[in-house]
Write a protein that holds these residues in place. Structure first.
Motif, PDB file in Angstrom:
ATOM      1  N   LYS A 135       0.764  -1.359  -0.027  1.00  0.00           N
ATOM      2  CA  LYS A 135      -0.038   0.066  -0.036  1.00  0.00           C
ATOM      3  C   LYS A 135       0.875   1.366   0.037  1.00  0.00           C
ATOM      4  N   GLU A 136       1.991   1.107   0.714  1.00  0.00           N
ATOM      5  CA  GLU A 136       2.684   2.151   0.915  1.00  0.00           C
ATOM      6  C   GLU A 136       3.704   2.583  -0.316  1.00  0.00           C
ATOM      7  N   ARG A 137       3.972   1.567  -0.964  1.00  0.00           N
ATOM      8  CA  ARG A 137       5.018   1.623  -2.109  1.00  0.00           C
ATOM      9  C   ARG A 137       4.018   1.867  -3.422  1.00  0.00           C
ATOM     10  N   HIS A 138       2.897   1.442  -3.571  1.00  0.00           N
ATOM     11  CA  HIS A 138       2.021   1.637  -4.748  1.00  0.00           C
ATOM     12  C   HIS A 138       0.763   2.560  -4.443  1.00  0.00           C
ATOM     13  N   ASN A 139       1.189   3.755  -3.856  1.00  0.00           N
ATOM     14  CA  ASN A 139       0.140   4.908  -3.719  1.00  0.00           C
ATOM     15  C   ASN A 139      -1.200   4.379  -3.311  1.00  0.00           C
ATOM     16  N   GLY A 140      -1.209   3.736  -2.285  1.00  0.00           N
ATOM     17  CA  GLY A 140      -2.436   3.461  -1.510  1.00  0.00           C
ATOM     18  C   GLY A 140      -3.034   2.064  -2.120  1.00  0.00           C
ATOM     19  N   TYR A 141      -2.646   1.371  -3.136  1.00  0.00           N
ATOM     20  CA  TYR A 141      -3.417   0.181  -3.635  1.00  0.00           C
ATOM     21  C   TYR A 141      -3.464  -0.770  -2.432  1.00  0.00           C
ATOM     22  N   ASP A 142      -4.761  -1.111  -2.072  1.00  0.00           N
ATOM     23  CA  ASP A 142      -5.065  -2.042  -1.051  1.00  0.00           C
ATOM     24  C   ASP A 142      -5.219  -3.332  -1.856  1.00  0.00           C
ATOM     25  N   PRO A 143      -4.245  -4.342  -1.418  1.00  0.00           N
ATOM     26  CA  PRO A 143      -4.473  -5.694  -2.168  1.00  0.00           C
ATOM     27  C   PRO A 143      -5.689  -6.403  -1.300  1.00  0.00           C
ATOM     28  N   ARG A 144      -6.137  -5.789  -0.200  1.00  0.00           N
ATOM     29  CA  ARG A 144      -7.333  -6.546   0.301  1.00  0.00           C
ATOM     30  C   ARG A 144      -8.633  -6.532  -0.292  1.00  0.00           C
ATOM     31  N   VAL A 145      -8.675  -5.262  -0.952  1.00  0.00           N
ATOM     32  CA  VAL A 145     -10.029  -5.073  -1.738  1.00  0.00           C
ATOM     33  C   VAL A 145      -9.847  -4.884  -3.182  1.00  0.00           C
ATOM     34  N   MET A 146      -8.756  -4.251  -3.489  1.00  0.00           N
ATOM     35  CA  MET A 146      -8.674  -4.012  -4.970  1.00  0.00           C
ATOM     36  C   MET A 146      -8.166  -4.997  -5.913  1.00  0.00           C
ATOM     37  N   LYS A 147      -8.572  -4.672  -7.151  1.00  0.00           N
ATOM     38  CA  LYS A 147      -8.048  -5.676  -8.166  1.00  0.00           C
ATOM     39  C   LYS A 147      -6.983  -5.048  -9.135  1.00  0.00           C
ATOM     40  N   HIS A 148      -6.224  -5.659  -9.600  1.00  0.00           N
ATOM     41  CA  HIS A 148      -5.400  -5.090 -10.619  1.00  0.00           C
ATOM     42  C   HIS A 148      -5.591  -5.215 -12.086  1.00  0.00           C
ATOM     43  N   PRO A 149      -5.692  -4.365 -12.867  1.00  0.00           N
ATOM     44  CA  PRO A 149      -6.046  -4.664 -14.269  1.00  0.00           C
ATOM     45  C   PRO A 149      -4.890  -5.354 -15.149  1.00  0.00           C
ATOM     46  N   THR A 150      -4.833  -6.235 -15.839  1.00  0.00           N
ATOM     47  CA  THR A 150      -3.790  -6.701 -16.720  1.00  0.00           C
ATOM     48  C   THR A 150      -4.298  -6.428 -18.224  1.00  0.00           C
ATOM     49  N   ASP A 151      -3.536  -5.698 -19.110  1.00  0.00           N
ATOM     50  CA  ASP A 151      -3.953  -5.429 -20.421  1.00  0.00           C
ATOM     51  C   ASP A 151      -2.703  -5.292 -21.365  1.00  0.00           C
ATOM     52  N   LEU A 152      -2.752  -6.553 -22.285  1.00  0.00           N
ATOM     53  CA  LEU A 152      -1.346  -6.497 -23.211  1.00  0.00           C
ATOM     54  C   LEU A 152      -1.647  -6.162 -24.641  1.00  0.00           C
ATOM     55  N   ASP A 153      -2.938  -5.374 -24.722  1.00  0.00           N
ATOM     56  CA  ASP A 153      -3.337  -5.367 -26.341  1.00  0.00           C
ATOM     57  C   ASP A 153      -2.733  -3.984 -26.887  1.00  0.00           C
ATOM     58  N   SER A 154      -1.633  -4.015 -27.481  1.00  0.00           N
ATOM     59  CA  SER A 154      -0.797  -2.673 -27.837  1.00  0.00           C
ATOM     60  C   SER A 154      -1.504  -2.040 -28.789  1.00  0.00           C
ATOM     61  N   SER A 155      -2.365  -2.435 -29.296  1.00  0.00           N
ATOM     62  CA  SER A 155      -3.181  -1.682 -30.477  1.00  0.00           C
ATOM     63  C   SER A 155      -3.891  -0.277 -29.842  1.00  0.00           C
ATOM     64  N   LYS A 156      -4.146  -0.350 -28.512  1.00  0.00           N
ATOM     65  CA  LYS A 156      -4.562   0.601 -28.029  1.00  0.00           C
ATOM     66  C   LYS A 156      -3.638   1.917 -27.831  1.00  0.00           C
ATOM     67  N   ILE A 157      -2.416   1.705 -27.848  1.00  0.00           N
ATOM     68  CA  ILE A 157      -1.555   2.971 -27.753  1.00  0.00           C
ATOM     69  C   ILE A 157      -1.768   3.767 -29.071  1.00  0.00           C
ATOM     70  N   GLN A 158      -1.884   5.144 -28.283  1.00  0.00           N
ATOM     71  CA  GLN A 158      -1.905   6.479 -29.304  1.00  0.00           C
ATOM     72  C   GLN A 158      -0.801   7.167 -29.339  1.00  0.00           C
ATOM     73  N   SER A 159      -0.385   7.475 -30.500  1.00  0.00           N
ATOM     74  CA  SER A 159       0.781   8.540 -30.697  1.00  0.00           C
ATOM     75  C   SER A 159       1.949   8.011 -30.331  1.00  0.00           C
ATOM     76  N   GLY A 160       2.481   6.772 -30.553  1.00  0.00           N
ATOM     77  CA  GLY A 160       3.290   5.954 -29.964  1.00  0.00           C
ATOM     78  C   GLY A 160       4.839   6.208 -30.804  1.00  0.00           C
ATOM     79  N   GLN A 161       4.796   7.174 -31.309  1.00  0.00           N
ATOM     80  CA  GLN A 161       6.152   7.352 -32.281  1.00  0.00           C
ATOM     81  C   GLN A 161       6.748   8.939 -31.663  1.00  0.00           C
ATOM     82  N   PHE A 162       7.791   8.848 -31.108  1.00  0.00           N
ATOM     83  CA  PHE A 162       8.481  10.332 -30.627  1.00  0.00           C
ATOM     84  C   PHE A 162       9.099  10.660 -31.738  1.00  0.00           C
ATOM     85  N   ASP A 163       9.517  12.193 -31.446  1.00  0.00           N
ATOM     86  CA  ASP A 163      10.459  12.755 -32.191  1.00  0.00           C
ATOM     87  C   ASP A 163      11.858  12.273 -32.024  1.00  0.00           C
TER      88      ASP A 163
END
Lengths: 380, 414
Positions: B125-153
């Motif tokens: 909780k302290e390390r991860h900005n108040g994330y409480d593993p007792r009540v919260m769920k972590h989202p996993t999303d490995l769909d790279s097609s969702k990334i916008q403007s991913g080409q840098f100068d």
């Protein structure tokens, strides 16, 4: 540390899968630990939970040096030397000149049995020192002990040392409690020990929880020093400038015996048995655990072709003046006994006294441009 | 820490039928069966005598470990035998730094996060900005097609990289693993990687077996990892038996790299020169999914759960375990006094180009996401993309003599 159920879990895996890769290794453990011995010992643990993998970890992690043969294993408690004797007995034999499992070790801390030693020439012998280690019965050793045990050892040690009087009256400085001024004084006196950095020690777990329950005690005269919870439960050191090894050894013996009486009163005497003598963490320190030595100026002798051979015959070893793994500076060497197990304290200090006396005479001869060929000793 | 009462002499039989002597002094012997086991933990002293001295310490473990929590957990062990003392050893041995707050503890296996939850949950909780593993769920999303403007100068961004870790379920983690387990991890992973095809075709270089030529090439490519020297890692037992069962795998194109048995079972890295973060992330996701499929074919899986996401050795890497970053030239912005605040508000961190604990060289910084847990991979990479684009805009404005604005802080979605 709890290794019993971890060790049972480990037994699920095959011997071959667990057996360490020692192909690049050159230490006593690697030479002795066959797959058969490993197989025999891997299911065992001492009553406190120390296992063969714990014994050998430091030797697995530190392959060694082509020229220097390290031991490559440690004991975690008194029982390690029994439970893992199939591994440790051959290592002890290799390290201690063929010492057999049936041999008995002689302990002699009667300083009056030392002949001479009070007349080493102070123009050559700059300082004299005798050190040993002691383990407190009923506690596990530095590779394995818990914070609670280490603190109990410190408490017992403080009590024992606080009761000393006369030439042994002194003070304890806990590593995590000393003032800056005290720290600087201890450094200036060359008494302060540091957190171990050598991987030989850190891989064996000896630096855990540093500096909790570590400290240094010394008498007011600064001639008798005790390290608490460094590489062994206690390291006891007697020293002084000049060449009066006899006096150094007297103080060593008397001080040790006084301390031992107090620990015994609390049913925590020193670990000792008639086969291995004093039980210490590293098998190389079994027996007397004694290193008696001098800082001596031998600029000519040290460059003589036969210097190494002379040392070997006298059963002595050389180190630089910074201690083990240092180089000599200005022709000044640390010369001490090579043996620990199979001969007594008096025997070993006698070798140092006699050997150093001879080497100083050789140095004087070489200064006069004379040969020392007639003085080369027979193998002791 | 003296126990104030002297105990009476008492012989207590061990389960194995052995007797234990008593100390007529400041501590007494106690035996307590482990909650989940028939094996006994041999404690020579009371838990209160064992509590570490954390007065000079500044790490997450020291901030959260109370004597009460210690007393509750000190007699427990995971099914593989990993204990609380082992979990916290690194934090006891490394008091920390007044400015940098390290985590100060590790997991020895997947079960550590359950068995020692009373300590790990507040640390997380302290390390991860108040994330409480007792009540919260972590989202996993490995769909790279969702990334916008991913080409840098590419006048500013020199290289782009995404890394994470993966642990093999059923085998202990680097602080606790036996040699057999470590070798098993190597076998499972190397076998799976040999099934990668196309642009992911590659080769494994075992640390114990590589030739000098291979070693030099890996050094020149900046792929070779060394035996850990940081006491944060060595005190946690992660360098044991080095270099046994350690190695490096990479594809022929040198854009997809896997470290085996370093700080985690595997570290997976996708990278390339230039600023095409979208492509780097696409390859990252594709590669990870392929490797997962290949180990599943062989009856294995990654450690993952809903509460903590991907399970790794250090609690700081839970969730996504993801660090997405760039090497970017920001010579003007980095000298602006608002630089740190801008980074903070963008949820980014800076490092030197040698990685963690190094300094920047020539105004080139390693900029990456701060967060790991509580947001998905896609969300974190998008944060980096948006943030780095903003930083480049700032740099360009400063080049033109224009002023820059500190952006409002990003709200952490829960």
């Amino acid at each position: 540390m709890t290794k019993n159920c971890h060790n049972d879990y480990k037994m699920k895996f095959s011997r071959d899968d667990e057996y360490p890769d020692l192909t690049q290794h050159n230490n006593h453990m690697a030479k002795v630990l066959s797959k058969e011995i490993y197989d025999k010992l891997r299911s065992k643990s001492t009553p406190s939970g120390f296992t063969v993998d714990d014994v050998i970890q430091t030797g697995v992690d530190n392959p060694g040096h082509p020229f220097i043969m390290t031991v490559g294993c440690v004991a975690g408690d008194e029982e390690s030397y029994e439970v893992f004797k199939d591994l440790l007995d051959p290592i002890i034999s290799d390290r201690h000149g063929g010492y057999k499992p049936t041999d008995k070790h002689k302990t002699d801390l009667n300083f009056e049995n030392l002949k001479g030693g009070d007349d080493l020439d102070p123009n050559y012998v700059l300082s004299s020192r005798v050190r040993t280690g002691r383990s407190i019965k009923g506690f596990t050793l530095p590779p394995h002990n818990s914070r609670g045990e280490r603190r109990a050892i410190q408490n017992l040690s403080i009590e024992a040392l606080a009761s000393l009087e006369g030439e042994f009256k002194g003070k304890y400085y806990p590593l995590d409690g000393m003032t800056d001024a005290e720290q600087e004084q201890l450094i200036a006196d060359h008494f302060l020990f540091d957190k171990p950095v050598s991987p030989l020690l850190t891989c064996a777990g000896m630096a855990r929880d540093w500096p909790d329950a570590r400290g240094i005690w010394h008498n007011d005269n600064k001639t008798f020093l005790v390290w608490v919870n460094e590489e062994d439960h206690l390291r006891v050191i007697s020293m002084q400038k000049g060449g009066n090894m006899k006096e150094v050894f007297r103080r060593f013996c008397v001080g040790l015996q006084k301390i031992e009486e107090i620990f015994k009163k609390h049913n925590h005497g020193f670990m000792w048995n008639e086969h291995l003598g004093y039980i210490l963490t590293c098998p190389s320190n079994l027996g007397t655990g004694l290193r008696g030595g001098v800082h001596v100026k031998l600029p000519k002798l040290s460059t003589h072709a036969k210097f190494e051979e002379i040392l070997t015959r006298l059963r002595l070893q050389k180190r630089g003046t910074g201690g083990v793994d240092t180089a000599s500076v200005g022709g000044v060497f640390d010369i001490s006994n090579a043996d620990r197990l199979g001969s007594s304290e008096v025997d070993q200090v006698q070798l140092v006294v006699d050997g150093v006396k001879l080497m100083v005479e050789m140095e004087k001869k070489l200064e006069k441009g004379e040969s020392i060929d007639g003085m080369i000793p027979a193998q002791k | 820490m003296k126990n104030s009462s002297l105990s009476e002499s008492l012989i207590v039989p061990l389960l194995q039928g052995q007797k234990v002597n008593h100390c007529l002094h400041s501590c007494h012997f106690s035996l307590s069966p482990i909650a989940a086991h028939s094996h006994v933990i041999f404690h020579l002293c009371l838990c209160s005598a064992e509590f570490p001295d954390l007065r000079k310490h500044n790490n997450c473990m020291a901030s959260n470990l109370t004597p009460a929590i210690y007393a509750k957990l000190c007699d427990r062990a995971t099914p593989n035998g990993f204990t609380l003392d082992e979990a916290i050893q690194t934090g006891v041995d490394n008091p920390g730094h007044p400015f940098i707050k390290t985590v100060g503890m590790v997991a020895g296996d997947e079960e550590s996060y359950e068995v020692f939850a009373e300590l790990l949950d507040p640390v997380i909780k302290e390390r991860h900005n108040g994330y409480d593993p007792r009540v919260m769920k972590h989202p996993t999303d490995l769909d790279s097609s969702k990334i916008q403007s991913g080409q840098f100068d590419e006048r500013y961004v020199l290289s782009s990289r995404v890394r994470t870790g993966r642990s093999i379920r059923g085998l202990s983690l680097p602080p606790a693993c036996t040699r057999a387990e470590r070798r098993e991890v190597e076998r499972v992973v190397v076998d799976a990687l040999s099934g990668l095809k196309g642009d992911l075709t590659g080769k494994y270089y075992s640390l114990t077996q590589m030739t000098e030529k291979e070693q030099q090439q890996l050094i020149d490519d900046h792929f070779l990892f060394d035996k850990p020297v940081s006491p944060l890692l060595t005190c946690a037992g992660m360098a044991r038996d080095w270099p046994d069962a350690r190695g490096i795998w990479h594809n022929i194109e040198k854009t997809f790299l896997i470290w085996v048995n370093e700080e985690d079972h595997t570290r997976v890295i996708s990278m390339e020169k230039g600023g095409n973060m979208k492509r780097v992330f696409e390859r990252f996701c594709r590669g990870l999914k392929e490797v997962e499929r290949l180990i599943q074919e062989r009856g294995w899986e990654f450690m993952w759960n809903e509460r903590l996401g991907y399970v790794l050795t250090c609690p700081s890497n839970l969730g996504t375990g993801l660090r997405a970053g760039v090497h970017v030239k920001l010579p003007l912005l980095s000298k602006d006094p608002r630089f740190s605040k801008i980074l903070d508000n963008l949820r980014l961190q800076k490092r030197g180009t040698g990685g963690v604990d190094t300094a920047a060289v020539g105004g080139v910084f390693d900029i990456s996401n701060l967060d790991r847990l509580g947001q998905s991979e896609v969300q974190l990479v998008q944060t980096v993309v948006d943030g780095v684009n903003y930083l480049i805009e700032c740099e360009k404005r400063l080049e033109r003599g224009q002023d820059i604005k500190v952006p409002p802080p990003i709200k952490l979605s829960k």
